[in-house]
Motif scaffolding. Structure first.
Motif, PDB file in Angstrom:
ATOM      1  N   TYR A 226       0.847  -1.191   0.000  1.00 15.46           N
ATOM      2  CA  TYR A 226       0.000   0.000   0.000  1.00 15.46           C
ATOM      3  C   TYR A 226       0.882   1.240   0.000  1.00 15.46           C
ATOM      4  N   ASN A 227       0.299   2.358  -0.410  1.00 16.43           N
ATOM      5  CA  ASN A 227       0.993   3.637  -0.454  1.00 16.43           C
ATOM      6  C   ASN A 227       0.510   4.521   0.690  1.00 16.43           C
ATOM      7  N   LYS A 228       1.434   5.239   1.308  1.00 11.86           N
ATOM      8  CA  LYS A 228       1.101   6.158   2.387  1.00 11.86           C
ATOM      9  C   LYS A 228       0.993   7.574   1.828  1.00 11.86           C
ATOM     10  N   ILE A 229      -0.129   8.230   2.104  1.00 14.61           N
ATOM     11  CA  ILE A 229      -0.386   9.594   1.640  1.00 14.61           C
ATOM     12  C   ILE A 229      -0.734  10.441   2.852  1.00 14.61           C
ATOM     13  N   ASP A 230      -0.010  11.535   3.048  1.00 18.42           N
ATOM     14  CA  ASP A 230      -0.277  12.426   4.172  1.00 18.42           C
ATOM     15  C   ASP A 230      -1.646  13.088   4.000  1.00 18.42           C
ATOM     16  N   ALA A 231      -2.347  13.271   5.121  1.00 12.66           N
ATOM     17  CA  ALA A 231      -3.697  13.828   5.093  1.00 12.66           C
ATOM     18  C   ALA A 231      -3.847  14.902   6.155  1.00 12.66           C
ATOM     19  N   CYS A 232      -4.823  15.771   5.951  1.00 12.67           N
ATOM     20  CA  CYS A 232      -5.143  16.800   6.939  1.00 12.67           C
ATOM     21  C   CYS A 232      -5.812  16.150   8.140  1.00 12.67           C
ATOM     22  N   PRO A 233      -5.512  16.553   9.370  1.00 10.17           N
ATOM     23  CA  PRO A 233      -6.167  15.965  10.558  1.00 10.17           C
ATOM     24  C   PRO A 233      -7.676  16.140  10.558  1.00 10.17           C
ATOM     25  N   ASN A 234      -8.180  17.185   9.871  1.00  9.50           N
ATOM     26  CA  ASN A 234      -9.624  17.407   9.766  1.00  9.50           C
ATOM     27  C   ASN A 234     -10.232  16.770   8.523  1.00  9.50           C
ATOM     28  N   CYS A 249      -2.859  22.891   6.020  1.00  8.95           N
ATOM     29  CA  CYS A 249      -4.037  22.744   5.174  1.00  8.95           C
ATOM     30  C   CYS A 249      -4.523  24.114   4.704  1.00  8.95           C
ATOM     31  N   PRO A 250      -4.728  24.312   3.400  1.00 13.80           N
ATOM     32  CA  PRO A 250      -5.224  25.615   2.922  1.00 13.80           C
ATOM     33  C   PRO A 250      -6.687  25.860   3.273  1.00 13.80           C
ATOM     34  N   THR A 251      -7.419  24.839   3.708  1.00  8.68           N
ATOM     35  CA  THR A 251      -8.839  24.997   4.029  1.00  8.68           C
ATOM     36  C   THR A 251      -9.058  25.386   5.482  1.00  8.68           C
ATOM     37  N   CYS A 252      -8.453  24.628   6.401  1.00  9.82           N
ATOM     38  CA  CYS A 252      -8.660  24.904   7.829  1.00  9.82           C
ATOM     39  C   CYS A 252      -7.431  25.505   8.510  1.00  9.82           C
ATOM     40  N   PRO A 443     -27.084  25.290   3.288  1.00 11.46           N
ATOM     41  CA  PRO A 443     -25.843  26.078   3.212  1.00 11.46           C
ATOM     42  C   PRO A 443     -24.724  25.266   2.574  1.00 11.46           C
ATOM     43  N   LYS A 444     -23.723  25.963   2.056  1.00 12.65           N
ATOM     44  CA  LYS A 444     -22.599  25.304   1.406  1.00 12.65           C
ATOM     45  C   LYS A 444     -21.816  24.484   2.428  1.00 12.65           C
ATOM     46  N   ILE A 445     -21.564  23.239   2.057  1.00  3.31           N
ATOM     47  CA  ILE A 445     -20.903  22.310   2.971  1.00  3.31           C
ATOM     48  C   ILE A 445     -19.410  22.308   2.698  1.00  3.31           C
ATOM     49  N   ARG A 446     -18.617  22.425   3.752  1.00  3.87           N
ATOM     50  CA  ARG A 446     -17.168  22.324   3.633  1.00  3.87           C
ATOM     51  C   ARG A 446     -16.741  20.981   4.194  1.00  3.87           C
ATOM     52  N   PHE A 447     -15.982  20.230   3.387  1.00  2.00           N
ATOM     53  CA  PHE A 447     -15.556  18.903   3.798  1.00  2.00           C
ATOM     54  C   PHE A 447     -14.576  19.009   4.961  1.00  2.00           C
ATOM     55  N   GLY A 448     -14.670  18.060   5.860  1.00  2.00           N
ATOM     56  CA  GLY A 448     -13.805  18.050   7.027  1.00  2.00           C
ATOM     57  C   GLY A 448     -14.617  17.862   8.294  1.00  2.00           C
ATOM     58  N   LYS A 449     -13.921  17.638   9.399  1.00  2.00           N
ATOM     59  CA  LYS A 449     -14.589  17.342  10.662  1.00  2.00           C
ATOM     60  C   LYS A 449     -14.470  18.463  11.680  1.00  2.00           C
ATOM     61  N   ASN A 450     -13.580  19.425  11.439  1.00  2.00           N
ATOM     62  CA  ASN A 450     -13.393  20.556  12.358  1.00  2.00           C
ATOM     63  C   ASN A 450     -13.058  20.113  13.771  1.00  2.00           C
ATOM     64  N   ARG A 451     -12.262  19.069  13.889  1.00  2.00           N
ATOM     65  CA  ARG A 451     -11.860  18.602  15.212  1.00  2.00           C
ATOM     66  C   ARG A 451     -10.721  19.440  15.776  1.00  2.00           C
ATOM     67  N   TYR A 452      -9.911  20.024  14.900  1.00  2.00           N
ATOM     68  CA  TYR A 452      -8.770  20.821  15.332  1.00  2.00           C
ATOM     69  C   TYR A 452      -8.842  22.190  14.661  1.00  2.00           C
ATOM     70  N   SER A 453      -8.324  23.187  15.364  1.00  2.00           N
ATOM     71  CA  SER A 453      -8.234  24.531  14.799  1.00  2.00           C
ATOM     72  C   SER A 453      -6.776  24.880  14.569  1.00  2.00           C
ATOM     73  N   LYS A 454      -6.544  25.876  13.745  1.00  2.00           N
ATOM     74  CA  LYS A 454      -5.169  26.267  13.430  1.00  2.00           C
ATOM     75  C   LYS A 454      -4.469  26.954  14.591  1.00  2.00           C
ATOM     76  N   TYR A 455      -5.216  27.291  15.629  1.00  2.00           N
ATOM     77  CA  TYR A 455      -4.622  27.988  16.771  1.00  2.00           C
ATOM     78  C   TYR A 455      -4.122  27.027  17.843  1.00  2.00           C
ATOM     79  N   GLU A 456      -4.512  25.755  17.770  1.00  2.00           N
ATOM     80  CA  GLU A 456      -4.033  24.790  18.746  1.00  2.00           C
ATOM     81  C   GLU A 456      -2.994  23.881  18.107  1.00  2.00           C
ATOM     82  N   SER A 457      -1.971  23.556  18.880  1.00  2.00           N
ATOM     83  CA  SER A 457      -0.900  22.713  18.364  1.00  2.00           C
ATOM     84  C   SER A 457      -1.250  21.257  18.576  1.00  2.00           C
ATOM     85  N   LEU A 458      -0.948  20.450  17.560  1.00  2.00           N
ATOM     86  CA  LEU A 458      -1.218  19.018  17.658  1.00  2.00           C
ATOM     87  C   LEU A 458      -0.110  18.351  18.445  1.00  2.00           C
ATOM     88  N   LYS A 459      -0.483  17.660  19.495  1.00  2.00           N
ATOM     89  CA  LYS A 459       0.485  16.995  20.347  1.00  2.00           C
ATOM     90  C   LYS A 459       0.700  15.567  19.869  1.00  2.00           C
TER      91      LYS A 459
END
Length: 476
Positions: A226-234, A249-252, A443-459
């Motif tokens: 299998y191939n590994k592809i990096d993904a956005c956390p959201n 991520c340019p979206t979130c 309303p227009k739907i934006r793909f993603g889960k919004n679990r993380y914001s750009k202001y919090e650092s991922l630990k």
């Protein structure tokens, strides 16, 4: 009887093609050969083999002649499978351009030929109705594939130990890894098992590896990695193709990396910070083409792949997806595709298939509609209704008499059902236009889960463990 024309003109250098009479005569001979193809569509359209189209577009004869004259013939297309070569048994080749030698895996010949382009595998039928896997020798990966196949053939022929007829070295390791996968065995315990087997099995030190990595290397030549592809956390995007060089991520706006906390008070250097970068989320992609190719490498599975066309009995009963209306619709829409029994069709079934882990929501995720409450049927839409039971706090779908014929006796039975006479017809199935009309006010739907914001650092995992809070004792 069709005669395969001489193909040596295809190798004429591109700079000399259009002034070489032999090249022009060869193109005309190809056109005459293609026009005699018994599989041609009734409209007269054929796949264009010019350098730009590369057999991916259907054109008429005049357009194909014009394309070949202007763009040139696709030089890697030397086995004319799109124009009928191999579909008749009485073809006589004029000049062979085959520079191949063959090997056989499980009674299936593998011929390496100059064929139809890189990263493409064509399946052909020989005179014995056995399937050949034709790999382009001009592809840079072809020698590696040949080495893999030869190593795989060697391992499949080597016995696990002298006198063992049940398992070969390859099949035994494949069975062990299958058990490891199903049981969730850790690598440490699996290696302990390998050490024990090396001592018990005669000649085990030679045939059984020591580590999990070495065991996986034995079966890795199947080409089912299998191939590994990096993904956005959201789950907004994949860091792939145009996005592969991005760091966030340019979206979130969430970073691609987790932050590794350090207990040391020293200032980390640049090299240390680069080594501590951990990907926040990784997608594992399982390539489909290589898996389909492996199905055609075995004689038994090859026959099963062709069963729907060659051995299936058409008696009007629904026993196979080929008996369904969706399959027949594809046959009518794409007759050239349907004529070849080795073409593969992909379908997704929700019956017993649970990709999301929650059985009650598998059908809902696939249909994009709720399957609970008063409007639980994605097919019927708003006309479907359910009855809420106040005491059990559940929905009951009691109005199934609407689907009965208009004169059915159950429609007038009062005592057996809810005390009413059913006079309504079945709900009208929604069309695509009806669904669009229902969704246009959303309303227009934006793909993603919004679990993380750009202001919090991922630990990183395990770097910030929270103290487990004890449950409050129940007071009696």
């Amino acid at each position: 009887m069709r005669k395969i024309p001489d193909k040596s003109w295809i190798d004429i250098l591109r700079c000399e093609r259009f002034r070489d009479q032999r090249y022009r005569d060869g193109c005309e001979a190809f056109m005459k050969y293609a026009e005699m193809n018994p599989k041609n569509l009734s409209s007269g359209a054929m796949y264009c083999p010019c350098y730009r189209c590369k057999n991916m577009k259907l054109k008429n004869k005049d357009e194909i002649r014009s394309h070949i004259a202007n763009s040139g013939f696709y030089e890697e297309y030397k086995y004319w499978s799109y124009h009928g070569e191999g579909c008749t048994e009485n073809e006589v080749p004029d000049v062979h351009v085959d520079t191949s030698h063959g090997v056989r895996i499980d009674d299936t010949d593998i011929n390496l030929q100059t064929d139809i382009g890189p990263d493409y595998t064509e399946y052909d039928i020989n005179n014995d109705n056995e399937y050949d896997i034709i790999v382009d020798v001009q592809d840079a990966h072809a020698p590696e594939d040949l080495d893999r196949i030869m190593k795989l053939l060697e391992d499949s022929e080597n016995d696990l130990y002298q006198g063992c007829t049940e398992y070969s070295r390859f099949s035994f390791m494949l069975e062990l890894l299958h058990i490891k996968s199903l049981s969730g065995m850790a690598n440490t315990y699996f290696e302990m098992l390998l050490v024990l087997l090396r001592k018990v099995v005669p000649g085990g030190e030679r045939s059984i590896p020591k580590t999990t990595y070495a065991a996986k290397q034995i079966v890795s030549d199947l080409g089912l990695d299998y191939n590994k592809i990096d993904a956005c956390p959201n789950d907004c995007i994949l860091y792939y193709k145009d996005n592969k060089d991005l760091q966030e991520c340019p979206t979130c706006g969430v970073s691609q990396w987790k932050q590794q906390t350090r207990s040391s008070t020293r200032q980390p250097t640049e090299s240390m910070s680069q080594q501590s970068m951990i990907l926040a989320k990784v997608l594992r992609h399982f390539p489909l083409v290589s898996r389909l190719q492996r199905l055609y490498m075995n004689k038994d599975t090859t026959e099963n792949m062709r069963w729907h066309k060659e051995d299936r009995i058409e008696d009007g009963k629904l026993r196979h997806p080929a008996d369904a209306e969706a399959w027949k619709h594809i046959d009518k829409t794409f007759p050239n595709f349907a004529h070849e029994c080795r073409n593969v069709r992909l379908g997704l079934s929700s019956d017993g298939f649970n990709p999301f882990g929650v059985k009650s929501s598998a059908y809902a995720n696939l249909s994009g509609c709720s399957t609970k409450g008063k409007f639980a049927c994605p097919v019927c839409g708003p006309e479907f209704e359910g009855l809420h039971l106040p005491y059990s706090r559940k929905c009951c779908y009691w109005f199934n008499r609407r689907w009965l014929p208009s004169g059915h006796k159950y429609r007038k039975l009062i005592n057996k059902f809810d005390g009413t006479v059913e006079t309504r017809n079945k709900p009208r199935q929604m069309t695509g236009a009806d669904i669009v009309k229902l969704l246009e006010h959303l309303p227009k739907i934006r793909f993603g889960k919004n679990r993380y914001s750009k202001y919090e650092s991922l630990k990183a995992r395990g770097s910030c463990k929270k103290k487990k809070t004890l449950k409050r004792k129940r007071a009696f």
